[in-house]
Design an enzyme around this catalytic site. Structure first.
Site, short mmCIF file in Angstrom:
data_model
loop_
_atom_site.label_atom_id
_atom_site.label_comp_id
_atom_site.label_asym_id
_atom_site.label_seq_id
_atom_site.Cartn_x
_atom_site.Cartn_y
_atom_site.Cartn_z
N TYR A 206 -5.33 10.45 11.93
CA TYR A 206 -4.47 10.95 13.00
C TYR A 206 -4.78 12.52 13.52
O TYR A 206 -4.66 12.66 14.76
CB TYR A 206 -3.04 10.83 12.40
CG TYR A 206 -2.09 9.35 12.00
CD1 TYR A 206 -3.13 8.35 12.92
CD2 TYR A 206 -1.89 9.54 11.56
CE1 TYR A 206 -2.55 7.02 12.33
CE2 TYR A 206 -1.74 8.02 10.99
CZ TYR A 206 -1.94 6.89 11.50
OH TYR A 206 -1.47 5.74 11.28
N TYR B 258 0.59 -0.61 -0.60
CA TYR B 258 -0.36 -0.05 0.26
C TYR B 258 0.85 1.49 -0.44
O TYR B 258 1.11 2.40 -1.04
CB TYR B 258 -0.71 0.19 1.55
CG TYR B 258 -1.96 1.31 1.22
CD1 TYR B 258 -3.00 1.82 0.84
CD2 TYR B 258 -2.06 2.58 2.30
CE1 TYR B 258 -3.66 2.88 0.64
CE2 TYR B 258 -1.81 3.63 2.98
CZ TYR B 258 -2.96 3.58 1.89
OH TYR B 258 -3.39 4.89 2.11
N LYS C 200 -3.23 10.89 2.67
CA LYS C 200 -3.94 12.09 3.04
C LYS C 200 -4.84 10.85 4.24
O LYS C 200 -5.60 12.00 5.29
CB LYS C 200 -4.67 12.61 2.18
CG LYS C 200 -5.91 13.34 2.41
CD LYS C 200 -5.99 14.59 1.62
CE LYS C 200 -7.32 15.54 2.05
NZ LYS C 200 -6.88 16.39 3.25
#
Length: 169
Positions: free
Chosen positions: A139, A26, A133
């Site tokens: 977060y 990923y 993003k």
């Protein structure tokens, strides 16, 4: 969705290794992964472990088409900040794509935070790729802040031949 969060054990290393590769794919960094299942077993479950882990697991009825019930993990270790004192560093936080958006990532991160607080830690540190993003937004929504943007620190690394050279007296 029903899931549980628990401490990782030696038998989880095969699934952790699998998910490390999924995360690396990923992040477009799969060529960087050199850690093996055996490394995880030795480094995480020896007398003096280099890391700790937690696992997100779903019941059998929610297993993946490949048969996996272990669908997420976090690896962390304790460190020290010369300005804040005890700290916990979250090396990885990963949830398989089909299980994202169900609270599993939040539960994993929350557990790392709980363990850090229980150990007297004053901060939780981790890195995230600048192009990621969805993770950055997650977060930030949890009250985290971008140390590079806000304070100016950059995460630096020395490895391979450069590390060998640096270690020379």
């Amino acid at each position: 969705m029903d899931f549980s969060i628990r401490a990782a054990n030696l038998e989880d290393c095969k699934d952790i290794a699998r998910m490390i590769m999924e995360l690396a794919e990923y992040e477009k960094l799969s060529d960087n992964v050199k850690v093996t299942q055996r490394d995880l077993e030795q480094d995480g479950f020896s007398k003096n472990p280099f890391f700790h882990g937690i696992i997100a697991e779903v019941p059998e009825q929610h297993r993946t088409k490949e048969g996996h019930t272990k669908v997420g993990y976090a690896l962390y270790f304790y460190t020290y900040s010369s300005s804040k004192g005890r700290a916990v560093y979250m090396e990885d936080l990963y949830v398989m794509p089909e299980f994202r958006g169900k609270g599993i990532g939040k539960a994993l991160m929350s557990k790392v935070a709980q363990l850090g607080l229980a150990a007297g830690c004053k901060q939780l540190d981790f890195t995230v790729l600048d192009w990621n993003k969805p993770s950055l937004d997650f977060y930030l929504s949890q009250g985290c802040f971008d140390v590079t943007a806000d304070v100016g620190y950059h995460c630096m690394r020395c490895q391979g031949e450069a590390l060998e050279h640096l270690a020379q007296p």
